[in-house]
Write a protein that holds these residues in place. Structure first.
Motif, PDB file in Angstrom:
ATOM      1  N   GLY A 186       0.802  -1.214   0.000  1.00  0.00           N
ATOM      2  CA  GLY A 186       0.000   0.000   0.000  1.00  0.00           C
ATOM      3  C   GLY A 186       0.836   1.264   0.000  1.00  0.00           C
ATOM      4  O   GLY A 186       2.025   1.247   0.337  1.00  0.00           O
ATOM      5  N   THR A 187       0.222   2.353  -0.378  1.00  0.00           N
ATOM      6  CA  THR A 187       0.831   3.669  -0.252  1.00  0.00           C
ATOM      7  C   THR A 187      -0.256   4.669   0.102  1.00  0.00           C
ATOM      8  O   THR A 187      -1.451   4.352   0.066  1.00  0.00           O
ATOM      9  N   VAL A 188       0.160   5.881   0.442  1.00  0.00           N
ATOM     10  CA  VAL A 188      -0.772   6.941   0.836  1.00  0.00           C
ATOM     11  C   VAL A 188      -0.381   8.188   0.068  1.00  0.00           C
ATOM     12  O   VAL A 188       0.754   8.658   0.173  1.00  0.00           O
ATOM     13  N   VAL A 189      -1.310   8.728  -0.718  1.00  0.00           N
ATOM     14  CA  VAL A 189      -1.005   9.914  -1.515  1.00  0.00           C
ATOM     15  C   VAL A 189      -2.186  10.879  -1.492  1.00  0.00           C
ATOM     16  O   VAL A 189      -3.334  10.468  -1.377  1.00  0.00           O
ATOM     17  N   PRO A 190      -1.905  12.176  -1.603  1.00  0.00           N
ATOM     18  CA  PRO A 190      -2.990  13.159  -1.732  1.00  0.00           C
ATOM     19  C   PRO A 190      -3.545  13.168  -3.146  1.00  0.00           C
ATOM     20  O   PRO A 190      -2.800  12.988  -4.112  1.00  0.00           O
ATOM     21  N   LYS A 203       2.388   7.860  -7.059  1.00  0.00           N
ATOM     22  CA  LYS A 203       1.611   6.663  -7.399  1.00  0.00           C
ATOM     23  C   LYS A 203       2.079   6.078  -8.731  1.00  0.00           C
ATOM     24  O   LYS A 203       2.212   4.858  -8.882  1.00  0.00           O
ATOM     25  N   ALA A 204       2.347   6.947  -9.698  1.00  0.00           N
ATOM     26  CA  ALA A 204       2.762   6.488 -11.025  1.00  0.00           C
ATOM     27  C   ALA A 204       4.099   5.746 -10.970  1.00  0.00           C
ATOM     28  O   ALA A 204       4.259   4.697 -11.601  1.00  0.00           O
ATOM     29  N   VAL A 205       5.055   6.277 -10.228  1.00  0.00           N
ATOM     30  CA  VAL A 205       6.369   5.630 -10.200  1.00  0.00           C
ATOM     31  C   VAL A 205       6.319   4.305  -9.442  1.00  0.00           C
ATOM     32  O   VAL A 205       6.962   3.326  -9.826  1.00  0.00           O
ATOM     33  N   LEU A 206       5.532   4.241  -8.368  1.00  0.00           N
ATOM     34  CA  LEU A 206       5.394   2.972  -7.637  1.00  0.00           C
ATOM     35  C   LEU A 206       4.713   1.926  -8.516  1.00  0.00           C
ATOM     36  O   LEU A 206       5.159   0.767  -8.579  1.00  0.00           O
ATOM     37  N   SER A 207       3.648   2.330  -9.184  1.00  0.00           N
ATOM     38  CA  SER A 207       2.942   1.396 -10.069  1.00  0.00           C
ATOM     39  C   SER A 207       3.856   0.902 -11.174  1.00  0.00           C
ATOM     40  O   SER A 207       3.886  -0.298 -11.496  1.00  0.00           O
ATOM     41  N   ALA A 208       4.620   1.817 -11.764  1.00  0.00           N
ATOM     42  CA  ALA A 208       5.522   1.440 -12.853  1.00  0.00           C
ATOM     43  C   ALA A 208       6.588   0.462 -12.370  1.00  0.00           C
ATOM     44  O   ALA A 208       6.876  -0.540 -13.036  1.00  0.00           O
ATOM     45  N   GLY A 256       6.601   4.367   0.283  1.00  0.00           N
ATOM     46  CA  GLY A 256       6.521   5.606  -0.465  1.00  0.00           C
ATOM     47  C   GLY A 256       5.364   6.496  -0.088  1.00  0.00           C
ATOM     48  O   GLY A 256       4.950   7.344  -0.880  1.00  0.00           O
ATOM     49  N   ALA A 257       4.816   6.355   1.098  1.00  0.00           N
ATOM     50  CA  ALA A 257       3.643   7.119   1.511  1.00  0.00           C
ATOM     51  C   ALA A 257       4.007   8.589   1.743  1.00  0.00           C
ATOM     52  O   ALA A 257       5.023   8.891   2.359  1.00  0.00           O
ATOM     53  N   ILE A 258       3.183   9.487   1.248  1.00  0.00           N
ATOM     54  CA  ILE A 258       3.337  10.907   1.547  1.00  0.00           C
ATOM     55  C   ILE A 258       2.563  11.174   2.834  1.00  0.00           C
ATOM     56  O   ILE A 258       1.337  11.235   2.834  1.00  0.00           O
ATOM     57  N   GLY A 279      10.201   3.850   3.719  1.00  0.00           N
ATOM     58  CA  GLY A 279      10.452   5.035   2.921  1.00  0.00           C
ATOM     59  C   GLY A 279       9.334   6.043   2.854  1.00  0.00           C
ATOM     60  O   GLY A 279       9.028   6.539   1.764  1.00  0.00           O
ATOM     61  N   PRO A 280       8.702   6.423   3.983  1.00  0.00           N
ATOM     62  CA  PRO A 280       7.687   7.486   3.908  1.00  0.00           C
ATOM     63  C   PRO A 280       8.341   8.796   3.477  1.00  0.00           C
ATOM     64  O   PRO A 280       9.476   9.090   3.856  1.00  0.00           O
ATOM     65  N   LEU A 281       7.640   9.563   2.670  1.00  0.00           N
ATOM     66  CA  LEU A 281       8.142  10.865   2.244  1.00  0.00           C
ATOM     67  C   LEU A 281       7.734  11.880   3.307  1.00  0.00           C
ATOM     68  O   LEU A 281       6.575  12.313   3.366  1.00  0.00           O
TER      69      LEU A 281
END
Length: 542
Positions: A186-190, A203-208, A256-258, A279-281
């Motif tokens: 999972g990740t967390v993004v606005p 989200k795009a870079v994680l998905s890629a 990669g969660a913001i 790696g949370p941002l």
């Protein structure tokens, strides 16, 4: 260090914008005593506390757990003799040093016909009371003494109840998000507001990255599935959204969660739910005690960067004498960073700087410049906003006063490049990463991914951070092996030493360290050319 109340999403947008400017320099069962068999699913709070005792040898209540060894009853801390050290995360026992610990899964302990051990020792099935006696007195259900290598533990009644509750799940405790064919991450993004575009880029870079890995067979023939939670309008709503993600999607780990604006809420949730967050941002990694085992940060926060600024500054005559002042707003986070600066000066063998605290809503650049110039301050550590720092330089120029100015790069925006030229090469910023940390292969790999999956051209620094976080998580998943668990993932991460992502400084973790790249680079400003100028290599934060 916790964020202060005015840590807005825009602070993160500004920070990554500056960082991107720097980056573009290079990258333009059985029943016993009425106990039901262990069930699959999420652990109860009591079972989670018991798991902590089993895996770490520590109590969630912070009460002491002690272990006693051998006939002489040598006393050691329970954390040094955690059950999992010998019996393994699955309870099957790990042969070591000629000793094979017993299988202590609930099914094995409660066999109705009892157990005969290889050395001839026999005993009937364990009950809860019998297991408690084994743990505290070293006796099996028949009254036989256990081997001397088996510690005898002292803990509170509540902790013992928690441990027994977890032992009933041992061997059948399966972490969520794992099937024979997939791992849910999972990740967390606005998706709204100032950081919406950044969220979509992350989200795009994680998905890629995960899609590319899946096209190559995944990890041990498991495909990685990315699930996304949105940040909310408040920290509480963001936490609620992530809780729903964990519950509904049964996510194994987050990456990669913001976490902007909800750092404390999400870091606390990760600890409560025992879900790794890699790696949370964030601008506010928590490095103090007690250690949050679940959260692995990539880069230093403001306090670590400030310490690096001190180590750099004291090499310059103007900043290693008297006449040094820390100027900061009256917030908890700013006070914490100011304390770190003073502490680092002492560690470096110099007197602690003077301090000047101002009210958050009452910043007066004119008054500050006038007062500090009258005492001929030669160096300023400034912890306010970039706009406030710029205002100070402009008022200082009017007074023909141009001290050296040191700022963590996270608090400024591009506006600092418009400072008066009297401050040319006198302003120094710390950044936790730099183009100097990037390798040719790392840059090539990222560009190849970006081209293939048409990643956005904007928010490059945030993309690189998420890209590195995904690499760290994937490498740890590989090291954990096919028999995956969250505890194995954490153990694998704790074994990272100088791990190269190719796009940021090498990352090192261990049981007592959760910030991978603990240090910073120092950048000065060429105010005539309006550009950043690197003035140091990597400097460790000590």
């Amino acid at each position: 260090m916790q964020p202060h109340c005015n840590a807005k999403f825009s602070d993160y947008s500004k920070y990554f914008a500056v960082l991107a400017g720097v980056a573009l320099l290079l990258l333009s069962g059985h029943h016993v005593e009425g106990v039901a068999p262990a069930q699959q699913g999420i652990l109860t709070p009591q079972e989670q506390r018991g798991k902590q005792i089993y895996v770490q040898g520590t109590s969630a209540s912070s009460q002491a757990i002690l272990a006693y060894l051998g006939t002489e009853s040598l006393e050691v801390d329970g954390s040094a003799m955690a059950c999992a050290n010998c019996h393994g995360l699955d309870g099957q026992g790990k042969p070591e040093g000629g000793v094979t610990p017993s299988n202590i899964t609930w099914e094995a302990l409660t066999k109705p016909y009892g157990v005969t051990h290889p050395n001839g020792r026999k005993h009937p099935a364990y009950t809860e009371r019998a297991l408690e006696l084994a743990l505290t007195r070293g006796l099996d259900p028949a009254g036989n003494k256990l081997l001397n290598v088996m510690p005898r533990y002292q803990m509170s009644r509540a902790d013992m109840a928690d441990l027994l509750a977890y032992l009933k799940r041992l061997g059948t405790d399966r972490d969520p998000g794992i099937t024979e064919n997939s791992i849910k991450l999972g990740t967390v993004v606005p998706t709204k507001g100032a950081l919406a575009e950044m969220g979509q880029a992350v989200k795009a870079v994680l998905s890629a990255y995960f899609d590319e890995l899946n096209s190559q067979g995944g990890i041990y023939h498991r495909q990685l599935e990315l699930k996304v939670a949105e940040t909310g309008e408040t920290p509480a709503s963001t936490r609620a959204n992530v809780e729903r993600l964990l519950q509904d999607e049964q996510v194994f780990a987050l990456t990669g969660a913001i976490t902007a604006g909800a750092d404390q809420e999400l870091f606390t949730l990760a600890a409560e739910r025992a879900v790794p967050l890699v790696g949370p941002l964030t601008l506010y990694p928590s490095s103090g005690a007690p250690l949050n085992r679940q959260v692995f940060y990539l880069l230093s926060g403001l306090d670590g960067q400030a310490r690096v600024l001190v180590n750099f500054a004291v090499q310059k005559p103007a900043a290693n004498k008297t006449g040094v002042t820390i100027v900061y707003p009256g917030t908890a986070s700013a006070r914490s960073v100011a304390a770190a600066i003073k502490d680092q000066y002492r560690k470096d063998g110099w007197s602690a700087p003077e301090t000047y605290e101002y009210a958050l809503a009452a910043y007066d650049a004119v008054a500050i410049a006038r007062k500090l110039s009258q005492t001929d301050q030669s160096a300023i550590f400034f912890l306010g906003s970039g706009a406030e720092a710029l205002a100070l330089t402009r008022e200082a120029e009017k007074l023909h006063w141009s001290p050296q100015l040191y700022l963590p790069g996270a608090i400024v925006g591009q506006e600092i490049l418009t400072a008066p030229t009297s401050f040319d090469h006198k302003i120094f910023l710390s950044f936790p990463t730099s183009p100097a940390a990037q390798t040719p292969q790392g840059v090539k790999d990222f560009r190849t991914l970006a081209d293939k999956y048409r990643l956005p051209a904007h928010h490059l620094a945030a993309q690189l951070s998420a890209y590195a976080a995904a690499q760290v998580l994937v490498e740890a998943l590989k090291r954990s092996g096919r028999d995956l668990s969250r505890e194995k993932l954490i153990a694998a991460l704790e074994g990272f030493y100088e791990f190269e992502s190719g796009v940021m400084p090498a990352l090192t973790y261990n049981p007592n360290r959760r910030i991978g790249a603990l240090g910073a680079y120092i950048v000065s400003l060429d105010l005539n050319k309006k550009q950043f100028v690197p003035v140091s290599g990597w400097l460790n934060a000590n």
